[in-house]
Write a protein that holds these residues in place. Structure first.
Motif, PDB file in Angstrom:
ATOM      1  N   LEU A 274       0.904  -1.383   0.283  1.00 39.31           N
ATOM      2  CA  LEU A 274       0.019   0.022   0.011  1.00 39.31           C
ATOM      3  C   LEU A 274       0.724   1.394   0.120  1.00 39.31           C
ATOM      4  O   LEU A 274       0.142   2.446  -0.760  1.00 39.31           O
ATOM      5  CB  LEU A 274      -0.772   0.467   1.308  1.00 39.31           C
ATOM      6  N   ASN A 275       2.100   1.529   0.339  1.00 39.31           N
ATOM      7  CA  ASN A 275       2.576   1.964   0.446  1.00 39.31           C
ATOM      8  C   ASN A 275       2.716   3.148   1.536  1.00 39.31           C
ATOM      9  O   ASN A 275       2.497   4.618   1.319  1.00 39.31           O
ATOM     10  CB  ASN A 275       3.133   3.319  -1.089  1.00 39.31           C
ATOM     11  N   ALA A 276       1.877   2.405   2.651  1.00 40.90           N
ATOM     12  CA  ALA A 276       1.481   3.370   3.816  1.00 40.90           C
ATOM     13  C   ALA A 276       1.787   2.833   5.461  1.00 40.90           C
ATOM     14  O   ALA A 276       1.898   1.515   5.384  1.00 40.90           O
ATOM     15  CB  ALA A 276      -0.209   3.278   3.698  1.00 40.90           C
ATOM     16  N   SER A 277       1.394   3.401   5.788  1.00 39.56           N
ATOM     17  CA  SER A 277       2.189   3.011   7.354  1.00 39.56           C
ATOM     18  C   SER A 277       1.191   1.989   8.105  1.00 39.56           C
ATOM     19  O   SER A 277      -0.316   2.503   7.785  1.00 39.56           O
ATOM     20  CB  SER A 277       2.519   3.698   8.579  1.00 39.56           C
ATOM     21  N   ARG A 278       1.187   1.263   9.337  1.00 46.63           N
ATOM     22  CA  ARG A 278       0.260   0.305   9.617  1.00 46.63           C
ATOM     23  C   ARG A 278      -0.475   1.043  10.339  1.00 46.63           C
ATOM     24  O   ARG A 278      -2.001   0.977  10.083  1.00 46.63           O
ATOM     25  CB  ARG A 278       0.820  -0.788  10.597  1.00 46.63           C
ATOM     26  N   LYS A 279      -0.431   2.119  10.568  1.00 46.18           N
ATOM     27  CA  LYS A 279      -1.302   2.847  11.153  1.00 46.18           C
ATOM     28  C   LYS A 279      -2.046   4.216  10.263  1.00 46.18           C
ATOM     29  O   LYS A 279      -3.360   3.716  10.657  1.00 46.18           O
ATOM     30  CB  LYS A 279      -0.326   4.526  12.574  1.00 46.18           C
TER      31      LYS A 279
ATOM     32  N   ILE B 118       7.730  18.310 -16.475  1.00 43.43           N
ATOM     33  CA  ILE B 118       8.099  17.327 -15.618  1.00 43.43           C
ATOM     34  C   ILE B 118       7.975  17.761 -13.738  1.00 43.43           C
ATOM     35  O   ILE B 118       8.270  18.656 -13.458  1.00 43.43           O
ATOM     36  CB  ILE B 118       9.348  16.319 -15.973  1.00 43.43           C
ATOM     37  N   ILE B 119       7.458  16.670 -13.075  1.00 42.91           N
ATOM     38  CA  ILE B 119       6.509  16.832 -11.821  1.00 42.91           C
ATOM     39  C   ILE B 119       7.855  15.479 -10.722  1.00 42.91           C
ATOM     40  O   ILE B 119       7.766  14.703 -10.938  1.00 42.91           O
ATOM     41  CB  ILE B 119       5.041  16.766 -11.930  1.00 42.91           C
ATOM     42  N   GLU B 120       8.313  16.527  -9.839  1.00 45.91           N
ATOM     43  CA  GLU B 120       9.180  15.729  -9.719  1.00 45.91           C
ATOM     44  C   GLU B 120       8.199  15.290  -8.281  1.00 45.91           C
ATOM     45  O   GLU B 120       7.546  15.524  -7.107  1.00 45.91           O
ATOM     46  CB  GLU B 120      10.112  16.412  -8.471  1.00 45.91           C
ATOM     47  N   ASP B 121       7.936  13.644  -7.434  1.00 45.51           N
ATOM     48  CA  ASP B 121       7.168  13.175  -5.739  1.00 45.51           C
ATOM     49  C   ASP B 121       7.837  12.435  -5.759  1.00 45.51           C
ATOM     50  O   ASP B 121       8.131  11.777  -6.266  1.00 45.51           O
ATOM     51  CB  ASP B 121       5.894  12.577  -7.116  1.00 45.51           C
ATOM     52  N   TYR B 122       9.003  12.841  -4.804  1.00 43.17           N
ATOM     53  CA  TYR B 122      10.024  11.960  -3.959  1.00 43.17           C
ATOM     54  C   TYR B 122       9.678  12.572  -3.086  1.00 43.17           C
ATOM     55  O   TYR B 122       9.618  12.493  -2.684  1.00 43.17           O
ATOM     56  CB  TYR B 122      11.300  12.821  -4.158  1.00 43.17           C
ATOM     57  N   ASP B 123       9.925  10.893  -2.116  1.00 42.37           N
ATOM     58  CA  ASP B 123      10.408  10.632  -1.008  1.00 42.37           C
ATOM     59  C   ASP B 123      11.723  11.313  -0.466  1.00 42.37           C
ATOM     60  O   ASP B 123      12.717  10.276  -0.890  1.00 42.37           O
ATOM     61  CB  ASP B 123      10.493   8.830  -0.655  1.00 42.37           C
ATOM     62  N   PRO B 124      11.859  12.143   0.783  1.00 44.87           N
ATOM     63  CA  PRO B 124      12.612  12.898   0.946  1.00 44.87           C
ATOM     64  C   PRO B 124      14.103  11.691   1.770  1.00 44.87           C
ATOM     65  O   PRO B 124      15.741  12.555   1.916  1.00 44.87           O
ATOM     66  CB  PRO B 124      12.593  14.072   1.371  1.00 44.87           C
TER      67      PRO B 124
ATOM     68  N   GLY C 274       2.543  18.525 -25.991  1.00 49.50           N
ATOM     69  CA  GLY C 274       2.722  18.062 -24.407  1.00 49.50           C
ATOM     70  C   GLY C 274       1.721  17.778 -23.789  1.00 49.50           C
ATOM     71  O   GLY C 274       0.913  17.301 -23.573  1.00 49.50           O
ATOM     72  N   GLY C 275       2.733  17.395 -22.882  1.00 46.83           N
ATOM     73  CA  GLY C 275       2.005  16.118 -21.393  1.00 46.83           C
ATOM     74  C   GLY C 275       2.497  16.628 -20.120  1.00 46.83           C
ATOM     75  O   GLY C 275       2.963  17.160 -19.814  1.00 46.83           O
ATOM     76  N   THR C 276       2.285  15.256 -19.771  1.00 45.38           N
ATOM     77  CA  THR C 276       2.802  15.557 -17.724  1.00 45.38           C
ATOM     78  C   THR C 276       3.668  15.053 -17.791  1.00 45.38           C
ATOM     79  O   THR C 276       3.223  13.021 -17.555  1.00 45.38           O
ATOM     80  CB  THR C 276       1.609  15.308 -17.066  1.00 45.38           C
ATOM     81  N   ILE C 277       4.802  14.004 -17.543  1.00 44.16           N
ATOM     82  CA  ILE C 277       5.516  13.316 -16.529  1.00 44.16           C
ATOM     83  C   ILE C 277       6.185  13.591 -15.054  1.00 44.16           C
ATOM     84  O   ILE C 277       6.446  13.986 -14.887  1.00 44.16           O
ATOM     85  CB  ILE C 277       6.952  13.477 -17.467  1.00 44.16           C
ATOM     86  N   ARG C 278       5.719  12.364 -14.415  1.00 46.36           N
ATOM     87  CA  ARG C 278       5.406  12.134 -12.854  1.00 46.36           C
ATOM     88  C   ARG C 278       6.711  11.398 -12.396  1.00 46.36           C
ATOM     89  O   ARG C 278       7.280  10.243 -12.702  1.00 46.36           O
ATOM     90  CB  ARG C 278       4.599  12.097 -12.014  1.00 46.36           C
ATOM     91  N   LEU C 279       7.712  12.179 -11.930  1.00 44.24           N
ATOM     92  CA  LEU C 279       9.444  11.432 -11.113  1.00 44.24           C
ATOM     93  C   LEU C 279       8.764  10.645 -10.005  1.00 44.24           C
ATOM     94  O   LEU C 279       9.205  11.379  -9.384  1.00 44.24           O
ATOM     95  CB  LEU C 279      10.011  11.778 -11.723  1.00 44.24           C
ATOM     96  N   ARG C 280       8.826   9.337  -9.867  1.00 45.41           N
ATOM     97  CA  ARG C 280       7.621   9.010  -8.268  1.00 45.41           C
ATOM     98  C   ARG C 280       9.239   7.843  -7.669  1.00 45.41           C
ATOM     99  O   ARG C 280       9.866   7.467  -8.464  1.00 45.41           O
ATOM    100  CB  ARG C 280       6.755   8.878  -8.083  1.00 45.41           C
ATOM    101  N   THR C 281       9.333   8.545  -6.389  1.00 44.41           N
ATOM    102  CA  THR C 281      10.353   7.392  -5.593  1.00 44.41           C
ATOM    103  C   THR C 281       9.845   6.838  -4.528  1.00 44.41           C
ATOM    104  O   THR C 281       8.624   8.088  -3.601  1.00 44.41           O
ATOM    105  CB  THR C 281      12.062   8.265  -5.027  1.00 44.41           C
ATOM    106  N   TYR C 282       9.614   6.311  -4.175  1.00 45.13           N
ATOM    107  CA  TYR C 282       9.475   4.911  -2.552  1.00 45.13           C
ATOM    108  C   TYR C 282      10.371   4.474  -2.141  1.00 45.13           C
ATOM    109  O   TYR C 282      11.234   2.697  -2.993  1.00 45.13           O
ATOM    110  CB  TYR C 282       7.858   5.269  -3.010  1.00 45.13           C
ATOM    111  N   PHE C 283      10.124   3.382  -0.711  1.00 39.21           N
ATOM    112  CA  PHE C 283      10.751   2.683  -0.490  1.00 39.21           C
ATOM    113  C   PHE C 283       9.961   1.565   0.118  1.00 39.21           C
ATOM    114  O   PHE C 283       8.684   2.141  -0.174  1.00 39.21           O
ATOM    115  CB  PHE C 283      11.556   3.030   0.827  1.00 39.21           C
ATOM    116  N   GLU C 284       9.912   0.423  -0.779  1.00 42.95           N
ATOM    117  CA  GLU C 284       9.525  -0.586  -0.637  1.00 42.95           C
ATOM    118  C   GLU C 284       9.623  -2.289  -0.361  1.00 42.95           C
ATOM    119  O   GLU C 284      10.959  -2.709  -1.039  1.00 42.95           O
ATOM    120  CB  GLU C 284       8.768  -1.612  -1.857  1.00 42.95           C
TER     121      GLU C 284
END
Length: 358
Positions: free
Chosen positions: A35-40, A219-225, A256-266
């Motif tokens: 889910l990329n979400a915490s238990r809480k 180009i949109i940045e959606d990063y996990d800092p 044109g269009g939209t590109i999203r760059l996304r990072t996360y930890f799994e």
């Protein structure tokens, strides 16, 4: 004796306990990763708000609860608000000792498919390497002679015939360019492994794209800092991201269009080989675009050499991308429907005792 809590936390697949009101009362570590979400943050929320299942499951789920029987659903797409759907097998059963509560286990099938794909791509790339060595030696020199002869002819023919010699020169140059791209398979050096801030790589690729081939894109940045350092060759990572950005930009409408760059930890994502060895691939990088999507007839073959969805495309870019990720012991996958294409890179984490290189 091992406690129930330890067993629950150690399950390698996402698992959820659902209370009589269809709310999540507990989720294991693999479920948090899915889910990329915490238990809480998950506990207490309706399960069907968290999971999007591409099947009429709620009525069957209710019958299983009322009758106290298990429910098995194979090959269904399951997603969430934070990730693209994965094909899964669902196993649902009453939770013993807790009337009305159910346990649901997801078994994603993506890893097995990606493992098979990775082995196939690696073999195909090796074939392309051998072909490159042969073609470069046997064809490039004669092509240079053909180009020179055509240019000499153009100096002694009527102007109305120049179109023919120009065509010869243009086509031979195109073939040479194709051969040079094929040669990259053979010339690509082994990765220079070091700790890499993947966000620096993404930012370099983003700025380069916006100044050139992606000037018409947003180009949109959606990063996990909090993402830790990756382990690999920063220049080869940059080559991968630039190639994926270029493909997305070229597939977009002229406006044109939209590109999203996304990072996360799994943390639950782990590669296991047939010999039993394996390693964790917790760093996830996604390049998401809103273009028309991959042509359906090539979706299962896009990482093979010479498979292209564009007119006059060489079909080498994604094969090279896949080879680089494979050389890094990582995985690459693609999910595509019209309006949403996701290329996902799963990468290794840098060893904690190695400092980042400047």
């Amino acid at each position: 004796m091992t406690s129930d809590h330890s067993i629950w936390a150690s399950l390698p697949v996402p698992a959820f306990i659902i209370d009589p009101e269809d709310r999540v009362s507990d989720v294991n570590s693999a479920g948090e990763g899915f889910l990329n979400a915490s238990r809480k943050s998950v506990t207490g929320n309706p399960v069907w708000d968290l999971l999007a299942v591409d099947a009429p499951l709620e009525e069957a789920f209710l019958r299983a609860r009322q009758q106290g029987t298990p429910l098995f659903v194979n090959d269904v797409d399951v997603g969430s608000g934070n990730r693209a759907p994965l094909q899964c097998a669902l196993q649902i059963a009453p939770l013993m000792g807790h009337p009305g509560s159910m346990i649901m286990i997801l078994s994603p099938r993506e890893l097995a498919g990606r493992m098979t794909l990775g082995n196939t791509v690696k073999s195909a790339a090796q074939s392309a390497i051998g072909m490159a060595e042969m073609l470069a030696h046997e064809i490039k020199n004669p092509l240079a002679g053909i180009t020179g002869a055509a240019q000499l002819l153009s100096m002694n023919i009527p102007p109305q015939d120049l179109e023919l010699t120009d065509l010869i020169v243009a086509e031979t140059r195109r073939i040479v360019k194709l051969l040079e791209q094929v040669e990259q398979f053979g010339n690509l050096q082994q990765p220079d492994f070091r700790p890499v801030n993947i966000h620096d790589v993404l930012d370099r690729a983003r700025r380069s794209a916006l100044l050139g081939f992606g000037a018409h894109m947003t180009i949109i940045e959606d990063y996990d800092p909090s993402l830790p350092l990756a382990y690999g060759d920063p220049d080869q990572f940059l080559q991968v991201v630039l190639n994926l950005l270029k493909n997305a930009s070229e597939a977009a409408e002229p406006k044109g269009g939209t590109i999203r760059l996304r990072t996360y930890f799994e943390h639950s994502f782990r590669l296991r080989r047939s010999d039993g060895s394996g390693h964790s691939l917790p760093l996830q990088v996604e390049i998401i675009d809103d273009g028309p999507g991959l042509p359906e007839k090539i979706r299962s073959d896009i990482f093979d050499p010479f498979v292209s969805g564009r007119e006059n495309g060489t079909g080498l870019g994604l094969a090279l991308v896949s080879k680089i990720i494979s050389d890094h012991d990582g995985w690459i996958s693609a999910d595509s429907v019209p309006g949403r294409t996701v290329f996902r890179l799963s990468l290794r984490r840098a060893p904690k005792d190695v400092k980042e290189s400047i």
